[in-house]
Design a protein around this motif. Structure first.
Motif, PDB file in Angstrom:
ATOM      1  N   GLN A 129       7.986  -0.372   4.977  1.00 13.84           N
ATOM      2  CA  GLN A 129       6.902  -0.776   4.075  1.00 13.84           C
ATOM      3  C   GLN A 129       5.836  -1.537   4.849  1.00 13.84           C
ATOM      4  OE1 GLN A 129       9.321  -2.074   0.325  1.00 13.84           O
ATOM      5  NE2 GLN A 129       7.211  -1.599  -0.294  1.00 13.84           N
ATOM      6  N   THR A 130       4.579  -1.300   4.508  1.00 14.40           N
ATOM      7  CA  THR A 130       3.470  -1.964   5.181  1.00 14.40           C
ATOM      8  C   THR A 130       2.530  -2.539   4.124  1.00 14.40           C
ATOM      9  OG1 THR A 130       2.146   0.049   5.204  1.00 14.40           O
ATOM     10  CG2 THR A 130       3.548  -0.343   7.132  1.00 14.40           C
ATOM     11  N   THR A 131       1.576  -3.352   4.572  1.00 15.32           N
ATOM     12  CA  THR A 131       0.666  -3.985   3.606  1.00 15.32           C
ATOM     13  C   THR A 131      -0.786  -3.975   4.088  1.00 15.32           C
ATOM     14  OG1 THR A 131       1.103  -6.138   4.610  1.00 15.32           O
ATOM     15  CG2 THR A 131       2.427  -5.573   2.687  1.00 15.32           C
ATOM     16  N   TYR A 132      -1.153  -2.970   4.880  1.00 13.19           N
ATOM     17  CA  TYR A 132      -2.522  -2.955   5.411  1.00 13.19           C
ATOM     18  C   TYR A 132      -3.556  -2.930   4.291  1.00 13.19           C
ATOM     19  CZ  TYR A 132      -0.094  -2.075   9.696  1.00 13.19           C
ATOM     20  OH  TYR A 132       0.759  -2.202  10.753  1.00 13.19           O
ATOM     21  N   LEU A 133      -3.314  -2.089   3.295  1.00 13.66           N
ATOM     22  CA  LEU A 133      -4.266  -1.994   2.190  1.00 13.66           C
ATOM     23  C   LEU A 133      -3.821  -2.815   0.993  1.00 13.66           C
ATOM     24  CD1 LEU A 133      -5.083   1.829   2.294  1.00 13.66           C
ATOM     25  CD2 LEU A 133      -6.553  -0.061   3.008  1.00 13.66           C
ATOM     26  N   SER A 134      -2.519  -2.989   0.865  1.00 10.38           N
ATOM     27  CA  SER A 134      -2.001  -3.531  -0.387  1.00 10.38           C
ATOM     28  C   SER A 134      -1.652  -5.013  -0.303  1.00 10.38           C
ATOM     29  CB  SER A 134      -0.762  -2.733  -0.819  1.00 10.38           C
ATOM     30  OG  SER A 134       0.230  -2.806   0.185  1.00 10.38           O
ATOM     31  N   HIS A 135      -1.957  -5.672   0.836  1.00 10.05           N
ATOM     32  CA  HIS A 135      -1.576  -7.086   0.986  1.00 10.05           C
ATOM     33  C   HIS A 135      -2.121  -7.950  -0.140  1.00 10.05           C
ATOM     34  CE1 HIS A 135      -5.643  -7.936   2.439  1.00 10.05           C
ATOM     35  NE2 HIS A 135      -5.540  -6.829   3.148  1.00 10.05           N
ATOM     36  N   SER A 136      -3.265  -7.540  -0.667  1.00  9.23           N
ATOM     37  CA  SER A 136      -3.920  -8.404  -1.651  1.00  9.23           C
ATOM     38  C   SER A 136      -3.575  -8.024  -3.092  1.00  9.23           C
ATOM     39  CB  SER A 136      -5.428  -8.281  -1.468  1.00  9.23           C
ATOM     40  OG  SER A 136      -5.807  -6.927  -1.660  1.00  9.23           O
ATOM     41  N   TYR A 137      -2.890  -6.899  -3.280  1.00 15.77           N
ATOM     42  CA  TYR A 137      -2.661  -6.408  -4.639  1.00 15.77           C
ATOM     43  C   TYR A 137      -1.941  -7.470  -5.478  1.00 15.77           C
ATOM     44  CZ  TYR A 137      -3.932  -1.594  -3.322  1.00 15.77           C
ATOM     45  OH  TYR A 137      -4.593  -0.455  -2.903  1.00 15.77           O
ATOM     46  N   LYS A 154       1.191   5.322  15.826  1.00 20.25           N
ATOM     47  CA  LYS A 154       2.624   5.290  16.158  1.00 20.25           C
ATOM     48  C   LYS A 154       3.492   4.568  15.130  1.00 20.25           C
ATOM     49  CE  LYS A 154       1.982   5.863  21.103  1.00 20.25           C
ATOM     50  NZ  LYS A 154       1.526   5.089  22.275  1.00 20.25           N
ATOM     51  N   LEU A 155       2.861   3.950  14.156  1.00 20.86           N
ATOM     52  CA  LEU A 155       3.654   3.388  13.055  1.00 20.86           C
ATOM     53  C   LEU A 155       4.417   4.498  12.348  1.00 20.86           C
ATOM     54  CD1 LEU A 155       0.976   1.162  11.272  1.00 20.86           C
ATOM     55  CD2 LEU A 155       2.972   0.316  12.521  1.00 20.86           C
ATOM     56  N   SER A 156       3.861   5.696  12.421  1.00 18.09           N
ATOM     57  CA  SER A 156       4.363   6.808  11.623  1.00 18.09           C
ATOM     58  C   SER A 156       5.533   7.511  12.288  1.00 18.09           C
ATOM     59  CB  SER A 156       3.225   7.812  11.408  1.00 18.09           C
ATOM     60  OG  SER A 156       3.718   9.087  11.108  1.00 18.09           O
ATOM     61  N   GLY A 206      -0.525  10.280  11.483  1.00 13.72           N
ATOM     62  CA  GLY A 206      -0.238   8.922  11.892  1.00 13.72           C
ATOM     63  C   GLY A 206      -0.425   7.846  10.846  1.00 13.72           C
ATOM     64  N   GLY A 207       0.031   6.656  11.219  1.00 15.75           N
ATOM     65  CA  GLY A 207      -0.285   5.444  10.472  1.00 15.75           C
ATOM     66  C   GLY A 207       0.533   5.206   9.228  1.00 15.75           C
ATOM     67  N   ALA A 208      -0.101   4.518   8.312  1.00 10.51           N
ATOM     68  CA  ALA A 208       0.544   4.153   7.051  1.00 10.51           C
ATOM     69  C   ALA A 208      -0.336   4.637   5.920  1.00 10.51           C
ATOM     70  CB  ALA A 208       0.716   2.640   6.977  1.00 10.51           C
ATOM     71  N   ARG A 209       0.221   4.771   4.733  1.00  4.54           N
ATOM     72  CA  ARG A 209      -0.590   5.227   3.607  1.00  4.54           C
ATOM     73  C   ARG A 209      -0.014   4.739   2.285  1.00  4.54           C
ATOM     74  NH1 ARG A 209      -0.995  11.518   3.788  1.00  4.54           N
ATOM     75  NH2 ARG A 209      -1.977  11.199   1.764  1.00  4.54           N
ATOM     76  N   LEU A 210      -0.770   4.982   1.241  1.00  2.00           N
ATOM     77  CA  LEU A 210      -0.303   4.600  -0.089  1.00  2.00           C
ATOM     78  C   LEU A 210       0.481   5.763  -0.690  1.00  2.00           C
ATOM     79  CD1 LEU A 210      -3.507   2.893  -1.572  1.00  2.00           C
ATOM     80  CD2 LEU A 210      -1.559   1.790  -0.453  1.00  2.00           C
ATOM     81  N   PHE A 211       1.607   5.438  -1.280  1.00  2.00           N
ATOM     82  CA  PHE A 211       2.415   6.421  -1.994  1.00  2.00           C
ATOM     83  C   PHE A 211       2.462   6.002  -3.458  1.00  2.00           C
ATOM     84  CE2 PHE A 211       3.790   6.377   2.359  1.00  2.00           C
ATOM     85  CZ  PHE A 211       4.053   7.706   2.670  1.00  2.00           C
ATOM     86  N   GLY A 237       4.447   3.152  -9.788  1.00  2.00           N
ATOM     87  CA  GLY A 237       3.411   2.331  -9.163  1.00  2.00           C
ATOM     88  C   GLY A 237       3.015   2.835  -7.801  1.00  2.00           C
ATOM     89  N   ILE A 238       2.241   1.986  -7.105  1.00  2.00           N
ATOM     90  CA  ILE A 238       1.764   2.303  -5.760  1.00  2.00           C
ATOM     91  C   ILE A 238       2.578   1.512  -4.747  1.00  2.00           C
ATOM     92  CG2 ILE A 238      -0.205   2.031  -4.173  1.00  2.00           C
ATOM     93  CD1 ILE A 238      -0.809   4.121  -6.198  1.00  2.00           C
ATOM     94  N   TYR A 239       3.039   2.173  -3.724  1.00  2.00           N
ATOM     95  CA  TYR A 239       3.785   1.519  -2.644  1.00  2.00           C
ATOM     96  C   TYR A 239       3.167   1.925  -1.320  1.00  2.00           C
ATOM     97  CZ  TYR A 239       7.058   0.794  -6.430  1.00  2.00           C
ATOM     98  OH  TYR A 239       7.617   0.424  -7.630  1.00  2.00           O
ATOM     99  N   GLU A 240       3.027   0.967  -0.418  1.00  2.00           N
ATOM    100  CA  GLU A 240       2.468   1.305   0.883  1.00  2.00           C
ATOM    101  C   GLU A 240       3.569   1.339   1.921  1.00  2.00           C
ATOM    102  OE1 GLU A 240      -0.886  -1.134   2.235  1.00  2.00           O
ATOM    103  OE2 GLU A 240      -0.478  -0.402   4.264  1.00  2.00           O
ATOM    104  N   ALA A 241       3.542   2.345   2.772  1.00  2.00           N
ATOM    105  CA  ALA A 241       4.565   2.464   3.810  1.00  2.00           C
ATOM    106  C   ALA A 241       4.031   3.301   4.956  1.00  2.00           C
ATOM    107  CB  ALA A 241       5.826   3.114   3.241  1.00  2.00           C
ATOM    108  N   ALA A 242       4.729   3.207   6.092  1.00  2.00           N
ATOM    109  CA  ALA A 242       4.394   4.065   7.225  1.00  2.00           C
ATOM    110  C   ALA A 242       4.599   5.519   6.813  1.00  2.00           C
ATOM    111  CB  ALA A 242       5.282   3.714   8.412  1.00  2.00           C
TER     112      ALA A 242
END
Ligand SMILES: Cc1cc2nc3c(=O)[nH]c(=O)nc-3n(C[C@H](O)[C@H](O)[C@H](O)COP(=O)(O)O)c2cc1C
Ligand code: SF4
Ligand code: FES
Lengths: 448, 161
Positions: A4-12, A230-232, A240-245, A255-260
């Protein structure tokens, strides 16, 4: 494995998460400074290393798309943001615009610089009034700080952002329909070529990117695009990277979950989504918006001989990492990564009926196979549900859908045909039962 | 009677037009602005007005109006209520909510309640599937709804002035 990551969702969910001060105290507006320190070519080379596959559904590599823009041209260039989010089951872009709009603003500045644009239009579907207000608010704040305007971050590279409103038409999410709509026309898709990079908004070179694609670019530039990729787990697939699922339908915690990148549907549904309502089992899963085929939970896809797939061989579709190429190779489609879960309480005939009503309603009507085909399929399904259809007519749905595929101006046609073909293939018995029993089914409902 | 905008709205229209390289691009935002100033519908006078201000043919503007579902070609009720009935919402009970609204308001989908207060519509996926079922009232979303929630919202609309 879930990362799980929080690049976009840290503020949710945090108070005032949409303000500039909240964004900056969480490390915002660092990526754009790094990007503006590079040359335009440097930005594109760096962006390619992120391997961010377009988050709008088609999965095209973002850096590569930016590189298609002309190097020198007399005409102005435009960045156009696709915030028309309307694919059934998809609700991730709205969360960015409402709760983290500055990430999109930051991504837009990077994108403008990378493609040589000085103006960017964010095309938001009209219904999302809060998103539009938050974006305008973020633009005002960024402008007041000197992050937008004539000298963003002190750089002599003017950038202006505008929010533009749609007026209720799913088809305007298709990029050329969106351009027509932006220009003040009916939202009808254009024939390609020419592609937007040659002839886009107002006849000028343009890039159309999804909200999430641009927003995540800000994080990629902050981290370093190679490291970000390379997170992916699917870095070897250039995904690559992380995204919202997203997950909706019959799960306990939609709901929305962020992960690599590399998460599986099983992880999304059971670990993040809390499992199926009432402990039921899964009838089917639609991986990323209603244009994707529905899958049975125990489906075993055949994967290509490529050794990169060896780790996933013999696994159910629920255990294959969600990626653009992995899902395409598995005979599916990743789409927007917002899965819809149908529990065994769902009557698949009614589910397809619902989906095809949507496509019939939203076809723009330019191409005969799409306009008429969607209508015919819906009418046959009406008869199935009323118990008045014949097996012959059921087979005709297959024929009609096959005739839409590949015969239309835009990908809407394929998106409408795919669910019809997939549902009838996988749940044929349910459809036949309706016909044989004169419209009686075991459940005849969509809810638990 | 010919349609005209207030001075304040005229100012807004000028701001909108300044955003784009040509006038046509302001067509949809201008229609939204005028629709709001015209009891939420686009009359022939509105079409004429927008065509003149943006130097477009009335046929062009009419073509735009008829393409998009959110331009009303008839005057709606005081409030507009959309019930999302696409798959994720349908799996979470949208049909029940829709029927409940029909019963409470005494209208079928597409109609306006006899007191003129609420026009009931269906919506296609409102990008809120994770918080289904969802309705939109004018510019506001209401999510994760139960029938009791819907009753409270309807009470507010029906009692409101
Ligand atoms: C019928 C149809 C609807 C679409 N709707 C959307 C949408 O709502 N949002 C979006 O970003 N892309 C949508 N797309 C994809 C866009 O055409 C385009 O590929 C995308 O905006 C490109 O951005 P990306 O490369 O950053 O993903 C749609 C495509 C089709 C065919
Ligand atoms: S495929 Fe359908 S939506 Fe796309 S242009 Fe043709 S008629 Fe319009
Ligand atoms: S299906 Fe109702 S909001 Fe998406």
């Amino acid at each position: 494995m879930i990362k799980q990551t929080t690049y976009l969702s840290h503020s949710y969910g945090k108070p005032n998460s949409w303000t500039l001060s909240a964004y900056e105290s969480a490390g915002g507006y660092r990526g754009v400074r790094k990007a503006l320190a590079l040359t335009r070519e440097g930005v594109i080379e760096e962006a390619k290393k992120a391997h961010v596959r377009g988050r709008g559904g088609a999965g095209f590599d973002c850096g590569t798309k930016w590189s298609f823009m002309p190097k020198e041209s007399k005409k102005p260039h435009y960045l156009v943001v696709n915030a028309d989010e309307g694919e059934p089951g998809t609700f991730k872009d709205r969360s960015i615009m409402e709760m983290n709009p500055h990430s999109l603003i930051e991504g837009c500045i990077i994108g403008c610089y990378g493609i040589g644009a000085h103006a960017c239009y964010i095309y938001v579907r009209d219904e999302l009034h809060l998103s539009k207000a938050r974006l305008w608010g973020a633009i005002r704040e960024a402008k007041a700080k000197g992050y937008l305007g004539n000298n963003p971050f002190g750089k002599d590279y003017p950038v202006e952002l505008y929010v533009h409103s749609g007026a209720g038409a799913y088809i305007c999410g298709e990029e050329t329909a969106l351009l027509n709509s932006l220009e003040g026309r009916r939202g009808e898709p254009r024939l390609k070529p020419p592609f937007p990079a040659q002839y886009g908004a107002f006849g000028c070179p343009s890039t159309v990117n999804n909200v999430e694609t641009l927003a995540i670019m800000a994080s990629a530039f902050d981290m370093g695009c190679d490291e970000f990729s390379k997170l992916s787990e699917l870095h070897p697939f250039n995904d690559g990277g992380a995204r919202l699922f997203g997950v909706s339908g019959h799960v306990n915690r939609p709901g929305i979950y962020e992960a690599a990148v590399g998460l599986t549907l099983r992880e999304l549904i059971y670990d993040l989504g809390g499992g199926v309502l009432q402990g039921r089992s899964i009838l089917g899963v639609i991986p990323g918006g209603s244009s994707c085929p529905v899958h049975l939970p125990d489906e075993l896809p055949t994967l290509p001989p490529d050794p990169r797939y060896d780790a996933y061989r013999g696994k159910s579709i629920l255990d294959i990492p969600l990626g653009v190429d992995t899902f395409r190779s598995a005979g599916s489609m990743l789409g927007t990564c917002c899965a819809m879960v149908l529990s065994d309480a769902v009557d698949p005939v009614l589910a397809l009926h619902n989906v095809m009503r949507f496509y019939r309603h939203e076809s723009c009507g330019q191409c005969t196979p799409c306009r008429e085909g969607c209508g015919w399929i819906e009418r046959i399904l009406n008869k199935v549900v009323e118990g008045k259809a014949t097996i012959d007519e059921l087979d005709r749905v297959h024929e009609i859908a096959s005739n839409i595929t590949g015969n239309t101006i835009c990908a809407f046609g394929d998106g409408a045909a795919q669910p019809a073909l997939a549902f009838i293939k996988r749940y044929r018995k349910h459809f036949e039962d309706y016909i044989v029993n004169g419209g009686k089914s075991q459940t005849r409902r969509l809810t638990v | 009677m010919a349609f005209a905008l207030s001075a304040e709205a005229e100012q807004k229209l000028n701001e909108i037009m300044a955003r784009y390289p040509n006038k046509m691009a302001a067509c949809i935002p201008a229609l939204h602005l005028c629709q709001e100033a015209n009891d939420n519908w686009v009359s022939d006078d509105v079409i004429e007005f927008v065509a003149q201000r943006l130097e477009l043919g009335t046929a062009h503007v009419k073509g735009v109006v008829t393409f998009y579902t959110l331009f009303n070609q008839k005057r709606p009720g005081k409030h507009q209520l959309w019930v999302c009935h696409t798959l994720s919402c349908a799996m979470r009970g949208a049909e029940d909510i829709l029927h409940h609204c029909e019963k409470r308001l005494g209208v079928h989908v597409g109609g306006t309640s006899p007191d003129g207060k609420v026009t009931l519509r269906t919506a296609e996926c409102l990008a809120a599937c994770g918080t289904a079922p969802v309705i939109q009232v004018d510019k506001t979303y209401y999510e994760n709804l139960s029938i009791a929630d819907v009753d409270r919202i309807l009470d507010g609309l029906v009692k409101g002035a």
